[in-house]
Write a protein that holds these residues in place. Structure first.
Motif, PDB file in Angstrom:
ATOM      1  N   ASN A   8       0.828  -1.209   0.000  1.00 48.14           N
ATOM      2  CA  ASN A   8       0.000   0.000   0.000  1.00 48.14           C
ATOM      3  C   ASN A   8       0.860   1.256   0.000  1.00 48.14           C
ATOM      4  N   ALA A  11       2.286   1.688  -3.452  1.00 45.48           N
ATOM      5  CA  ALA A  11       1.257   2.144  -4.386  1.00 45.48           C
ATOM      6  C   ALA A  11       0.987   3.629  -4.212  1.00 45.48           C
ATOM      7  N   VAL A  12       0.895   4.086  -2.984  1.00 43.70           N
ATOM      8  CA  VAL A  12       0.637   5.506  -2.717  1.00 43.70           C
ATOM      9  C   VAL A  12       1.813   6.353  -3.188  1.00 43.70           C
ATOM     10  N   SER A  14       3.987   5.611  -5.502  1.00 42.84           N
ATOM     11  CA  SER A  14       4.004   5.571  -6.963  1.00 42.84           C
ATOM     12  C   SER A  14       2.954   6.515  -7.542  1.00 42.84           C
ATOM     13  N   ARG A  15       1.757   6.483  -6.989  1.00 40.70           N
ATOM     14  CA  ARG A  15       0.682   7.348  -7.473  1.00 40.70           C
ATOM     15  C   ARG A  15       1.037   8.820  -7.266  1.00 40.70           C
ATOM     16  N   ASN A  16       1.608   9.152  -6.119  1.00 44.49           N
ATOM     17  CA  ASN A  16       1.986  10.540  -5.856  1.00 44.49           C
ATOM     18  C   ASN A  16       3.088  10.998  -6.794  1.00 44.49           C
ATOM     19  N   MET A  18       3.681   9.893  -9.877  1.00 44.59           N
ATOM     20  CA  MET A  18       3.147  10.046 -11.232  1.00 44.59           C
ATOM     21  C   MET A  18       2.328  11.327 -11.354  1.00 44.59           C
ATOM     22  N   THR A  19       1.505  11.628 -10.371  1.00 43.17           N
ATOM     23  CA  THR A  19       0.698  12.841 -10.467  1.00 43.17           C
ATOM     24  C   THR A  19       1.560  14.080 -10.371  1.00 43.17           C
ATOM     25  N   SER A  20       2.637  14.032  -9.569  1.00 43.56           N
ATOM     26  CA  SER A  20       3.506  15.204  -9.488  1.00 43.56           C
ATOM     27  C   SER A  20       4.300  15.365 -10.778  1.00 43.56           C
TER      28      SER A  20
END
Length: 72
Positions: A8, A11-12, A14-16, A18-20
Motif C-alpha cells: 500500500n 502504491a501511494v 508511486s501514485r503521488n 506520477m501525479t507530481s
C-alpha cells in the motif's frame, strides 16, 4: 499483513510520483499530438514522413540483397 502495508505504501508513493510528474510537465494537457516527436497538423507532410520512414525499413532488405548479388 506487513507485506500488504508495504504494498500500500509503495502504491501511494508511486501514485503521488506520477501525479507530481504530470503536474510538473511543460506539455499542455489534453491537446492531441502535443507529445509526439513529429507534427500532425499538415497531412501531406505527415504522409510523406510516414512513407519515407516505413518505406526505408521495407526497402532495406531488398537493397542489401541486390548489393550482395552485384558484388561478386
Amino acid at each position: 499483513m506487513l507485506s500488504r502495508a508495504i504494498a500500500n505504501r509503495f502504491a501511494v508513493a508511486s501514485r503521488n510520483f506520477m501525479t507530481s510528474a504530470i503536474r510538473k510537465g511543460d506539455d499542455p494537457g489534453g491537446v492531441p499530438g502535443s507529445n509526439l516527436p513529429f507534427q500532425i497538423k499538415n497531412r501531406f507532410r505527415l504522409t510523406v514522413t510516414f512513407i519515407l520512414f516505413f518505406g526505408s525499413g521495407l526497402a532495406l532488405p531488398f537493397v542489401l540483397v541486390r548489393h550482395q548479388l552485384l558484388k561478386q
